[in-house]
Design a protein around this motif. Sequence first.
Motif, PDB file in Angstrom:
ATOM      1  N   ARG A 122      18.696  59.423   4.881  1.00 41.55           N
ATOM      2  CA  ARG A 122      19.811  58.495   5.019  1.00 41.55           C
ATOM      3  C   ARG A 122      20.381  58.165   3.649  1.00 41.55           C
ATOM      4  N   ARG A 177      23.960  59.449   1.973  1.00 38.37           N
ATOM      5  CA  ARG A 177      24.930  58.459   1.521  1.00 38.37           C
ATOM      6  C   ARG A 177      25.287  58.680   0.054  1.00 38.37           C
ATOM      7  N   PHE A 201      23.332  51.553  -1.048  1.00 40.58           N
ATOM      8  CA  PHE A 201      23.783  50.838   0.150  1.00 40.58           C
ATOM      9  C   PHE A 201      24.440  49.518  -0.197  1.00 40.58           C
ATOM     10  N   ARG A 206      27.502  61.680  -0.314  1.00 44.14           N
ATOM     11  CA  ARG A 206      28.889  61.449   0.076  1.00 44.14           C
ATOM     12  C   ARG A 206      29.612  60.541  -0.910  1.00 44.14           C
TER      13      ARG A 206
END
Lengths: 105, 893
Positions: free
Chosen positions: B89, B93, B532, B96
């Motif tokens: 995950r 992320r 995040f 990207r």
Amino acid sequence: MSDSDLPRRGKPPVFLERQSYRRRRVNDAARVLPFIGTLLWVIPLLWPENGAAVRSSSAIIYLFGVWGLLVLGAGLLSWRLSVQAREGDPERDGTGVPGGSGGTP
Amino acid sequence: MTMLNTLVAVCSAYAVFLFAIAFVAERAAMRGQARWLRSPIVYTLSLSIYCTAWTFYGAVGSAVRSGFEYLTIYLGPSLVLIGWWWILRKLVRIGRSQRITSVADLISSRYGKSNLLAVGVTILAVVGTTPYIALQLQSVTLSFEVFGVGDLPTGEEQGHTALWVAAGLALFTVIFGTRNLDANERHNGVVMAIAVEAVVKLFALLAVGVFVVWGLSGGVSGALQKIDASPLGAWQIDGGRWAGLMMLSAAAFLCLPRIFQVLVVENDNETHLRTASWAFPFYLGLMSLFVVPIAVIGLEMLPEGSNPDLFVLTVPLSVGQDGLAVLSFLGGFSSATSMVIVAAIALSTMVSNHVVMPLWLRYAGGGAKVSGDVRSVVLLARRLSIIGVVMLGYLYYRLSGGGAGLASIGLVSFAGMAQVMPAMLGGIFWRGASRIGALTGLTLGFGCWGYTLFLPSFGAGVFLPDAWIAAGPFGIGWLRPQALFGIEGMDPLLHAVVWSLILNTGGFVLASLASFPQPLERLQGAQFVNVFEHSAAPRSWTGRVAQAEDLMIMAQRILGARDAQALFEREAQLQGLGGTLPAPTPDFLETLERELAGSVGAATAHAMVGQIVGGMSVSVEDLMAVADETAQLMEYSARLEAQSQELARTAAQLREANAKLTRLSVQKDAFLSQISHELRTPMTSIRAFSEILRDTTGLKPQEQSKYASIIHDEAIRLTRLLDDLLDLSVLENGQVNLNLREGRLSDVLDRAVAAAAADEHGARLRIRRDRGAENVWLNTDLDRLSQVFINLVANARKYCDAERPVLEIRVRQGDRLVIDFVDNGTGISSEAQDVIFEKFSRISDQKAGGAGLGLAICRQIITRLGGEIRYLPGQGGAAFRVTLPARIAMAAQ
């Protein structure tokens, strides 16, 4: 007056709290699952090595059974997480809908 | 021979089919009908390039040789996918948000866009992947051979097959792998072709498996019985290898360039990972389900000595199921081709971005702006890299002779790429990981892997002399490649993996701890680890003077004119500008750099924007220096401010002191005039009456005694005045000795009240007291204290103008002892309150009984006793509060 207002104002947070609580627990489950898988898949190390104590047929059934259960568990979690993402997940970074940023070709 | 011809025809048809699929997918994507191309299922299927020909054919061979060990290769990646919440995950992320183009780009980007690291990882990837590509070519050649047994002379012809396959793959990859320059854009055609191939290989293996179980073994229970009866019947596994290979395959899954390519770079939507988290383990489970039954049947039916690696083909062939065999062949062919295609794309991206482009930028001269079309250079570099990588694999295959040595190369390659893992995981989870640490770890791990596993894998005497392997280099025993530090008897693979990863991780951690990262590293580190929390890139450009036109020219050359113009126009609109050129704000430069990074890698993009923005760019180091200076200035000015405040305070204190001195001087004058007046008044009357007594004859005795008593009274008054003055001066000079004794407060008050009542005249004063509260032990000069109390009580007696004068004495003990004297008179006017403690201040002239020194003396005494006396306004009458420190008062025993 303020007394009668308080409980009414208090209710939605309790409801939300419960939702985000469930959300966190689903995330926790997603974190824990690989460790369960590792544990179950290293159990064969405990099996006696010499002789025919463990037949290959039972080994196959065990290993692939665990595999099936893990796939099932991961599928279930994936479904829960996608439901969460659809409901909108404001507080968790998680899978929180990256806004379809790659959406345009 | 006819069989072989058919096979060639099928193969060609399949290749044409793949080209068609890729072509259709590209067209659909271009027309914007790409939704179905980007479904999570396609993403999951594209991950299946993990299953190469090595696993397609080799799993059965591995099962024959070492039982269930083949499963570990599938279990590791399954666990990684199931645990996607932890690593994948975050990785996706980061990929990207930072527009990562490859593993090397990830590592370089994380550690301050260091190109050195990128080159290192690229070399590692090329070294690790080339044998793997050779392995795929070998498997295709071998499978061809199976169908043409006896018809083909080995050697030359084999080489031709491999060459044709390699050329075809290179062609396919060049056509569909370099359509978009931006590696961040999906290669829709390639991904679609891979997904189709994934279905083909799964279907082929399942078909063979189903045929073996239900066609040859008589159902599930029959198959299980056969397994138990076979040489594989008993559970036998090397525990170390079981756990070690599971870990190794998990690590390799994260680090293999081709997996990274489909997993992170080609990822279109993070939510796809969610589906893959269960679907990919499911896929792997199906791929490995029938391996053991096929192996068992192969062992049973085929003659001794047949190659178990090809059972998937030879079992159907031996029972005349040619169609199934061809399907199985296509499965293997698919596995091999998809691996080579994606690996070539991934490697070529790395090679062109991190090796070719930096070199070209340096030596082409003039930089990105002036020189020719960068876009075509990048494309050419990438195409040449693809051809180079595939041909390198072919060369390796030819040189290694396609022998059994190749078969073991799969795990060797895994172990090589796993060396990237510490730097990768450390980079995304630990902010303290530094470039030096990553370099150290990678170098140690790569070196150790090369020495203990890769070089020995060619066989003794090829790269490492026999003597080295047997006795260590120069006879140093503890440096033997397969028994480092004297630990013998370990499985060579496990030995290499354990030592290389220990040295790698250890070096990485220690060097990271010991080094200090550069500013850009620290920024990138925060970006990666906390991806995040904030997904913005570090601000490193200031574009005030940069020329938007130059940027435009460069961007056109890399992104293509249309895309670049669209990007600039969009940015200009975002900035609210009308034209097509946006102002080169830091935001825009950052966006542009990231777009470019998608095409040429982060380090190169950074360098190119840097060349244009050139001298006007402010590096992070500069920013840090500026920040440092600013901080120093701020500190300096804060210090100045503090100093000026201090000066102001001192000045205020000086002014105050001056005013006080002036006041004191006035007071002194007043005091002198007062005292001369006070002394003069009684002296005058004494002189007058003594003159009368001396000069007047015939005075009556009453008159005589009256005058004499006046003289006497005045003399007493004079004496008292002088006593008081003496007392005051002693007190003020601090020469008084305190006579400390213990006593009860109530006793002191009793004495004071009694003494004050002694010269009672006028209205009787009632005194209200609370004896309970007065039960406090004191350790002080009781005589002096009682002098104060006498004065206060006497004052109340003298000045209280109520009809029935009452004095209330309240005692309170907190952390200090407080004694209040409150009467019920009119009190003291507020302007008089300021001066009552001054010498010679008298509240009312009419009742003048003393010299006005009483309260001044009281204040001096109480101050000497460490307490405080002051007027307490607002109590309904005159009120004085005496406060004594707690150490004087002792709790009542």
